[in-house]
Scaffold this active site. Structure first.
Site, PDB file in Angstrom:
ATOM      1  N   GLY A   1     -15.698  26.373 -28.838  1.00 53.00           N
ATOM      2  CA  GLY A   1     -16.945  25.895 -28.083  1.00 53.00           C
ATOM      3  C   GLY A   1     -17.089  27.072 -27.292  1.00 53.00           C
ATOM      4  O   GLY A   1     -16.468  27.679 -26.530  1.00 53.00           O
ATOM      5  N   TYR A   2     -18.455  27.663 -27.010  1.00 50.22           N
ATOM      6  CA  TYR A   2     -18.716  28.668 -25.975  1.00 50.22           C
ATOM      7  C   TYR A   2     -19.754  28.603 -25.319  1.00 50.22           C
ATOM      8  O   TYR A   2     -20.066  29.340 -24.514  1.00 50.22           O
ATOM      9  CB  TYR A   2     -18.848  29.942 -26.967  1.00 50.22           C
ATOM     10  CG  TYR A   2     -20.138  30.069 -27.936  1.00 50.22           C
ATOM     11  CD1 TYR A   2     -19.937  29.295 -29.080  1.00 50.22           C
ATOM     12  CD2 TYR A   2     -21.288  30.310 -27.314  1.00 50.22           C
ATOM     13  CE1 TYR A   2     -20.764  29.451 -30.089  1.00 50.22           C
ATOM     14  CE2 TYR A   2     -22.354  30.172 -28.276  1.00 50.22           C
ATOM     15  CZ  TYR A   2     -22.398  29.572 -29.631  1.00 50.22           C
ATOM     16  OH  TYR A   2     -23.213  29.460 -30.518  1.00 50.22           O
ATOM     17  N   GLU A  47     -26.196  19.544 -32.483  1.00 52.48           N
ATOM     18  CA  GLU A  47     -26.307  21.195 -32.697  1.00 52.48           C
ATOM     19  C   GLU A  47     -27.609  21.487 -33.793  1.00 52.48           C
ATOM     20  O   GLU A  47     -27.436  22.637 -34.196  1.00 52.48           O
ATOM     21  CB  GLU A  47     -24.812  21.917 -32.950  1.00 52.48           C
ATOM     22  CG  GLU A  47     -23.831  21.690 -32.126  1.00 52.48           C
ATOM     23  CD  GLU A  47     -24.310  22.180 -30.656  1.00 52.48           C
ATOM     24  OE1 GLU A  47     -24.695  23.378 -30.363  1.00 52.48           O
ATOM     25  OE2 GLU A  47     -23.532  21.632 -29.754  1.00 52.48           O
TER      26      GLU A  47
HETATM   27  C1  SIN Z   1     -21.340  25.757 -28.285  1.00 54.77           C
HETATM   28  O1  SIN Z   1     -21.412  24.998 -27.085  1.00 54.77           O
HETATM   29  O2  SIN Z   1     -20.340  26.133 -28.593  1.00 54.77           O
HETATM   30  C2  SIN Z   1     -22.454  25.930 -28.881  1.00 54.77           C
HETATM   31  C3  SIN Z   1     -23.819  26.070 -28.175  1.00 54.77           C
HETATM   32  C4  SIN Z   1     -24.019  24.999 -27.259  1.00 54.77           C
HETATM   33  O3  SIN Z   1     -24.138  23.708 -27.981  1.00 54.77           O
HETATM   34  O4  SIN Z   1     -24.636  25.043 -26.195  1.00 54.77           O
END
Ligand code: SIN
Length: 195
Positions: free
Chosen positions: A25-26, A99
């Site tokens: 997750g980023y 997502e």
């Molecule tokens: C993530 O957080 O890894 C994907 C992008 C998001 O949901 O903000």
């Protein structure tokens, strides 16, 4: 590519016969953890940069006035820090729904703080998805974020919560922190201290 990626993600077989997978997750997955997980630990991926270049029609904006959220952009030598979650494969049903606005699951190699590595999955919104907005300056992105809101709340909260979570993880991200500085000025909030 259609903006709703649920079907495309269901048809991808990335997991083989595994019961558990590491999810990198980023973005909001770092600070809004509304899914079950078995273990979480900081991780990095190499060759990718976090950028506020993806549009959000369903969380931090609307189809008419999309917000801006993060995706990963290929950049040789770059390192992107985030949080990895070990999850059961069944959890992807829920994650695909969350997502669905342009993100596809892709396989990625991640490195943990102790130097060990794992192959896992991350959600990536590529430039060919209909919600993609693309590059803009950090100031333009901040201005865009400050006028966007959606069913999950203000777009500015997405950025400010992400910046706070990255700081807590000890991760430096010039792009995110520069947008944060502009947003604090626009909102007349005190700027947080650097890492
Ligand atoms: C993530 O957080 O890894 C994907 C992008 C998001 O949901 O903000």
């Amino acid at each position: 590519m259609s903006v709703n990626t649920i079907e495309a993600n269901r048809n991808r077989n990335l997991f083989g016969d595994h019961d558990e997978v590491w999810l990198f997750g980023y973005g909001s997955l770092i600070y809004l953890v509304d899914f079950p997980y078995l273990e979480a630990k900081p991780a990095t991926i190499r060759g990718w940069s976090r950028r506020f270049w993806q549009g959000s029609h369903d969380h931090r904006g609307t189809p008419e006035n999309p917000g801006r959220v993060v995706t990963l952009i290929e950049e040789p030598g770059a390192i992107c820090g985030g949080l990895a979650f070990r999850v059961e494969v069944a959890v992807f049903e829920q994650l695909d729904e969350r997502e669905k606005n342009g993100y596809l699951r892709v396989a990625t190699e991640m490195t943990f703080d102790d130097g060990s590595t794992a192959t896992g999955v991350t959600y990536l919104a590529t430039a060919d998805n209909e919600a993609y907005l693309g590059e803009a300056s950090e100031l333009e992105i901040a201005q865009h974020i400050c006028r966007s809101t959606g069913p999950s709340g203000d777009n500015s909260d997405y950025l400010l919560d992400l910046a706070k979570a990255l700081r807590e993880l000890g991760q430096q991200d010039d792009h995110v922190f520069e947008i944060e500085t502009h947003i604090c000025k626009i909102l007349d909030d005190p700027a947080p201290s650097a890492v």
